[in-house]
Design an enzyme around this catalytic site. Sequence first.
Site, PDB file in Angstrom:
ATOM      1  N   THR A 163      32.562 -27.578  82.232  1.00  0.00           N
ATOM      2  CA  THR A 163      31.425 -26.974  81.540  1.00  0.00           C
ATOM      3  C   THR A 163      30.123 -27.133  82.303  1.00  0.00           C
ATOM      4  OG1 THR A 163      30.970 -28.977  80.246  1.00  0.00           O
ATOM      5  CG2 THR A 163      32.518 -27.395  79.309  1.00  0.00           C
ATOM      6  N   ASP A 164      29.153 -26.322  81.899  1.00  0.00           N
ATOM      7  CA  ASP A 164      27.811 -26.441  82.442  1.00  0.00           C
ATOM      8  C   ASP A 164      27.009 -27.385  81.546  1.00  0.00           C
ATOM      9  OD1 ASP A 164      27.084 -24.954  80.179  1.00  0.00           O
ATOM     10  OD2 ASP A 164      26.790 -23.107  81.313  1.00  0.00           O
ATOM     11  N   MET A 165      25.720 -27.479  81.772  1.00  0.00           N
ATOM     12  CA  MET A 165      24.891 -28.407  81.007  1.00  0.00           C
ATOM     13  C   MET A 165      24.838 -28.063  79.522  1.00  0.00           C
ATOM     14  SD  MET A 165      21.805 -29.279  83.643  1.00  0.00           S
ATOM     15  CE  MET A 165      21.066 -30.426  82.512  1.00  0.00           C
ATOM     16  N   VAL A 223      29.241 -25.115  77.905  1.00  0.00           N
ATOM     17  CA  VAL A 223      29.986 -23.861  77.981  1.00  0.00           C
ATOM     18  C   VAL A 223      30.757 -23.838  79.305  1.00  0.00           C
ATOM     19  CG1 VAL A 223      29.733 -21.348  78.154  1.00  0.00           C
ATOM     20  CG2 VAL A 223      28.299 -22.647  76.570  1.00  0.00           C
TER      21      VAL A 223
END
Length: 128
Positions: free
Chosen positions: A14-16, A19
């Site tokens: 995931t990103d920050m 997601v």
Amino acid sequence: MSHKFPVRVYYEDTDMGGVVYHANYLRYIERARSDWVRALGNDQNAMRDAGFVWVVRRVEADYLAAARFDDELVVETAIAEMSGARMVLDQVVSREGDAIFRARVTVVCMSQSGRPVRLPAEIRVLGK
């Protein structure tokens, strides 16, 4: 005939914002293709040792909804088209039965010299 491959989303995917990072969907569908080919009895290590490899020629991707940390996903792979050295696969990533990512992937069987070669027999029979 289709193949289903389960995937769990880990934090590293995931990103920050929690997601799934867009490029990781390509990893998920690659793992699913490798698992599918293995389930068909096609040993990719033996294939490579014999001088042949699978090469992705084209990917068309549609991002339909976001996957998030700890989601349980399923990647479904099905043959859309097949010719002598080329195969087009439809791959769908779903969460709880709802499609969140779709891809049409063209793969080609190639020699080490970079020339197309016939698909392995265990794959060709699927196209009949």
